[in-house]
Scaffold this motif. Structure first.
Motif, PDB file in Angstrom:
ATOM      1  N   SER A   2       0.844  -1.189   0.000  1.00 13.17           N
ATOM      2  CA  SER A   2       0.000   0.000   0.000  1.00 13.17           C
ATOM      3  C   SER A   2       0.878   1.237   0.000  1.00 13.17           C
ATOM      4  O   SER A   2       2.089   1.162   0.125  1.00 13.17           O
ATOM      5  N   ARG A   3       0.235   2.393  -0.101  1.00  6.62           N
ATOM      6  CA  ARG A   3       1.009   3.618  -0.238  1.00  6.62           C
ATOM      7  C   ARG A   3       0.358   4.770   0.524  1.00  6.62           C
ATOM      8  O   ARG A   3      -0.819   4.710   0.851  1.00  6.62           O
ATOM      9  N   VAL A  42      -8.289   5.576  -2.878  1.00  9.09           N
ATOM     10  CA  VAL A  42      -7.625   5.174  -1.637  1.00  9.09           C
ATOM     11  C   VAL A  42      -8.620   4.506  -0.700  1.00  9.09           C
ATOM     12  O   VAL A  42      -9.829   4.571  -0.898  1.00  9.09           O
ATOM     13  N   ASP A  43      -8.063   3.877   0.344  1.00 10.29           N
ATOM     14  CA  ASP A  43      -8.899   3.180   1.318  1.00 10.29           C
ATOM     15  C   ASP A  43      -9.329   4.051   2.480  1.00 10.29           C
ATOM     16  O   ASP A  43     -10.385   3.833   3.072  1.00 10.29           O
ATOM     17  N   ARG A 103       0.051   1.769   6.802  1.00 12.60           N
ATOM     18  CA  ARG A 103       0.482   1.837   5.399  1.00 12.60           C
ATOM     19  C   ARG A 103       0.575   0.441   4.797  1.00 12.60           C
ATOM     20  O   ARG A 103       0.361   0.257   3.600  1.00 12.60           O
ATOM     21  N   GLU A 104       0.908  -0.534   5.591  1.00 17.74           N
ATOM     22  CA  GLU A 104       0.974  -1.913   5.095  1.00 17.74           C
ATOM     23  C   GLU A 104      -0.418  -2.464   4.773  1.00 17.74           C
ATOM     24  O   GLU A 104      -0.555  -3.361   3.955  1.00 17.74           O
ATOM     25  N   GLN A 105      -1.441  -1.909   5.419  1.00 14.76           N
ATOM     26  CA  GLN A 105      -2.806  -2.426   5.272  1.00 14.76           C
ATOM     27  C   GLN A 105      -3.680  -1.625   4.315  1.00 14.76           C
ATOM     28  O   GLN A 105      -4.645  -2.155   3.770  1.00 14.76           O
ATOM     29  N   HIS A 106      -3.379  -0.332   4.156  1.00 11.21           N
ATOM     30  CA  HIS A 106      -4.285   0.561   3.428  1.00 11.21           C
ATOM     31  C   HIS A 106      -3.529   1.524   2.514  1.00 11.21           C
ATOM     32  O   HIS A 106      -2.429   1.953   2.844  1.00 11.21           O
ATOM     33  N   ASP A 107      -4.183   1.883   1.411  1.00 10.61           N
ATOM     34  CA  ASP A 107      -3.752   3.043   0.637  1.00 10.61           C
ATOM     35  C   ASP A 107      -4.328   4.257   1.365  1.00 10.61           C
ATOM     36  O   ASP A 107      -5.547   4.348   1.570  1.00 10.61           O
TER      37      ASP A 107
END
Length: 186
Positions: A2-3, A42-43, A103-107
């Protein structure tokens, strides 16, 4: 992976806090659509406390596609002082130390270019910046980058001019001189 993407408005002289006349005349339907498309891609939102406190009372009362998106999406508020988040639905507090895991889970999309954006950039957690630059020199106010301690290199990914004279710049943190080629390689 994710970013994290930051989006903010900035004047030609780098001000992120400027009078409304430095921004409002330069907004366009095309620019609003690009802002909506970024929010839809994005999330969740990642906001600093000050930005959240400014946006919450404004957007929770708005309607339309952009307001509906902001009001419905999860909002993570980076704070060490706030404890109540009911002022804007779907908001919850997190510590800055939690951001890498988020950040690892969501944009994530960050609005505003204050301390949170600068910290993300410093800690190499920021992936992309979308700067909506207006052709105005405002003169006074908070700057996007207040005297960085080191040279800050960004790679220009794209530009898009709007009919109002505003310009969208998409930038990514530069990986450093070694990634661009250095003397004495193998």
């Amino acid at each position: 992976m994710s970013r994290i993407t930051v989006q903010c408005h900035v004047t030609l002289d780098g001000l992120i806090e400027s009078p409304p006349e430095a921004l409002l005349p330069y907004m366009s339907d095309e620019g609003r659509q690009a802002t909506l498309e970024l929010a839809l891609a994005v999330d969740a939102l990642l906001l600093g406390r000050v930005t959240w406190e400014r946006l919450a009372p404004v957007w929770r009362e708005q309607s339309g596609p952009f307001a509906e998106r902001l009001n419905a999406m999860p909002k993570y508020v980076v704070t060490s002082t706030l404890t109540a988040f009911d002022a804007w639905p779907h908001s919850r507090g997190v510590r800055y130390a939690d951001v890498a895991a988020l950040r690892e889970q969501h944009d994530l999309l960050v609005y505003g270019c204050g301390a949170l954006a600068r910290d993300l950039l410093r800690d190499e957690l920021l992936d992309e910046m979308h700067l909506n630059m207006t052709p105005v020199v405002a003169g006074r106010g908070r700057r996007l980058f207040d005297e960085p301690s080191d040279l800050l290199a960004l790679d220009l990914v794209s530009t898009h001019p709007y009919p109002t004279g505003a310009l969208r710049l998409v930038l990514r943190p530069s990986p450093g001189p070694e990634a661009h080629g250095s003397a004495g390689g193998s």
